[in-house]
Design a protein around this motif. Structure first.
Motif, PDB file in Angstrom:
ATOM      1  N   ILE A 164     -10.030   9.212  -5.876  1.00 44.37           N
ATOM      2  CA  ILE A 164      -9.358   7.927  -6.064  1.00 44.37           C
ATOM      3  C   ILE A 164      -8.595   7.588  -4.794  1.00 44.37           C
ATOM      4  N   ASP A 165      -7.841   8.535  -4.300  1.00 42.04           N
ATOM      5  CA  ASP A 165      -7.080   8.329  -3.066  1.00 42.04           C
ATOM      6  C   ASP A 165      -7.641   9.220  -1.973  1.00 42.04           C
ATOM      7  N   TRP A 173       2.228   4.211   0.020  1.00 38.36           N
ATOM      8  CA  TRP A 173       1.958   2.992   0.789  1.00 38.36           C
ATOM      9  C   TRP A 173       1.261   1.927  -0.048  1.00 38.36           C
ATOM     10  N   LYS A 174       0.207   2.332  -0.742  1.00 34.23           N
ATOM     11  CA  LYS A 174      -0.601   1.350  -1.455  1.00 34.23           C
ATOM     12  C   LYS A 174      -1.174   1.991  -2.710  1.00 34.23           C
ATOM     13  N   THR A 175      -1.047   1.312  -3.832  1.00 33.43           N
ATOM     14  CA  THR A 175      -1.573   1.819  -5.089  1.00 33.43           C
ATOM     15  C   THR A 175      -3.054   1.508  -5.194  1.00 33.43           C
ATOM     16  N   GLY A 201      -9.866  -9.448   3.499  1.00 36.64           N
ATOM     17  CA  GLY A 201      -8.708 -10.252   3.868  1.00 36.64           C
ATOM     18  C   GLY A 201      -7.796 -10.626   2.719  1.00 36.64           C
ATOM     19  N   LYS A 202      -8.088 -10.136   1.507  1.00 39.40           N
ATOM     20  CA  LYS A 202      -7.294 -10.505   0.333  1.00 39.40           C
ATOM     21  C   LYS A 202      -6.353  -9.368  -0.069  1.00 39.40           C
ATOM     22  N   THR A 203      -5.284  -9.720  -0.773  1.00 37.99           N
ATOM     23  CA  THR A 203      -4.366  -8.727  -1.326  1.00 37.99           C
ATOM     24  C   THR A 203      -4.971  -8.102  -2.571  1.00 37.99           C
ATOM     25  N   ASP A 204      -4.445  -6.939  -2.954  1.00 36.87           N
ATOM     26  CA  ASP A 204      -4.905  -6.302  -4.191  1.00 36.87           C
ATOM     27  C   ASP A 204      -4.669  -7.208  -5.391  1.00 36.87           C
ATOM     28  N   GLU A 205      -3.560  -7.934  -5.391  1.00 35.35           N
ATOM     29  CA  GLU A 205      -3.239  -8.818  -6.528  1.00 35.35           C
ATOM     30  C   GLU A 205      -4.280  -9.922  -6.662  1.00 35.35           C
ATOM     31  N   VAL A 206      -4.666 -10.520  -5.554  1.00 36.01           N
ATOM     32  CA  VAL A 206      -5.688 -11.574  -5.587  1.00 36.01           C
ATOM     33  C   VAL A 206      -7.033 -11.000  -6.016  1.00 36.01           C
ATOM     34  N   ILE A 207      -7.365  -9.813  -5.518  1.00 41.39           N
ATOM     35  CA  ILE A 207      -8.626  -9.171  -5.903  1.00 41.39           C
ATOM     36  C   ILE A 207      -8.659  -8.924  -7.403  1.00 41.39           C
ATOM     37  N   ARG A 208      -7.550  -8.413  -7.961  1.00 43.54           N
ATOM     38  CA  ARG A 208      -7.496  -8.169  -9.404  1.00 43.54           C
ATOM     39  C   ARG A 208      -7.696  -9.463 -10.193  1.00 43.54           C
ATOM     40  N   LEU A 233      -6.664   0.483  -6.308  1.00 40.05           N
ATOM     41  CA  LEU A 233      -7.246  -0.415  -7.293  1.00 40.05           C
ATOM     42  C   LEU A 233      -7.954   0.379  -8.396  1.00 40.05           C
ATOM     43  N   GLU A 234      -8.508   1.541  -8.039  1.00 37.38           N
ATOM     44  CA  GLU A 234      -9.212   2.350  -9.027  1.00 37.38           C
ATOM     45  C   GLU A 234      -8.234   2.992 -10.016  1.00 37.38           C
ATOM     46  N   ARG A 235      -7.086   3.390  -9.515  1.00 33.82           N
ATOM     47  CA  ARG A 235      -6.118   4.062 -10.375  1.00 33.82           C
ATOM     48  C   ARG A 235      -5.412   3.084 -11.304  1.00 33.82           C
ATOM     49  N   ASN A 236      -5.218   1.877 -10.854  1.00 33.24           N
ATOM     50  CA  ASN A 236      -4.495   0.875 -11.638  1.00 33.24           C
ATOM     51  C   ASN A 236      -5.359  -0.359 -11.821  1.00 33.24           C
ATOM     52  N   GLY A 237      -6.518  -0.159 -12.399  1.00 36.87           N
ATOM     53  CA  GLY A 237      -7.468  -1.259 -12.558  1.00 36.87           C
ATOM     54  C   GLY A 237      -7.061  -2.265 -13.577  1.00 36.87           C
TER      55      GLY A 237
END
Length: 218
Positions: free
Chosen positions: A169-170, A210-212, A85-92, A214-218
């Protein structure tokens, strides 16, 4: 020999992690193209995960196939625990230390706050796949999820679950991963992985637009 096509669901309508939502317009287009391609594969039965995005993908695919379709309880996506339920930004921002450890691929780490690891996924999914191989159909398709497909591939190739995120990755939505089950020798063979030929030439349908990752832009 049994042939099993693991199909990742179409694009969902939310970028939040693993929320149980329907497809967006692109996801429906992806599913239509996947269904048209599968017509020539002589699929005898279609299965899908309980999650909405998988069930909707299967329904659209089956508009082309017209075969029996069954919902399976044990092939849902890996439980992402605190990521859910979280965004990638919050996860990072929130799980930086976990993600750093995971990126080393030295352990099969469960997702934080009660989530699953790859071994957990294998323990519920592989018995289901083996049971399907005992059924009379010789060629089936299963609409499931990226985490499931990666864990299954790591299991049948004996790489260890710590390496599951090295399988693409994708992983494209509605991509095909084909398994062969050798009934005489009792094991699975990976025939193809992340095959998205039906999306080629349609860059707007690819995940990178659509979505970058998390593995590619860790």
């Amino acid at each position: 020999m049994k042939e099993i096509f693991l199909i990742r669901h179409g694009r969902q309508c939310s970028k939040l992690c693993n929320v149980d939502v329907a497809l967006d317009d692109v996801g429906r287009q992806q599913a239509v193209l996947a269904g048209k391609r599968l017509v020539s594969y002589r699929i005898e039965k279609l299965y899908c995960s309980e999650l909405v995005r998988a069930r909707e993908t299967a329904e659209i695919i089956n508009a082309s196939l017209g075969v029996p379709c069954e919902v399976l309880p044990d092939i849902q996506e890996i439980d992402f625990g605190g990521f859910t339920g979280k965004t990638d930004e919050v996860i990072r921002d929130t799980y930086g230390e976990f993600r750093k450890k995971r990126s080393m691929h030295t352990e099969d780490l469960p997702y934080p706050e009660g989530g699953e690891c790859g071994r957990d996924v294998v323990m519920r999914v592989m018995p289901q796949l083996q049971e399907l191989c005992r059924r009379p159909e010789n060629r089936i398709a299963i609409v499931t999820h990226g985490g499931v497909i990666r864990s299954v591939c790591a299991e049948i190739l004996h790489t260890g679950q710590r390496h599951k995120l090295k399988f693409a990755i994708d992983m494209e939505n509605t991509s095909f991963t084909e398994l062969i089950y050798d009934e005489q020798r009792g094991f699975f063979i990976l025939e193809r992985f992340n095959d998205f030929a039906h999306l080629e030439g349609r860059t707007e349908l690819l995940r990178a637009n659509w979505k970058t990752s998390l593995e590619r832009n860790g």
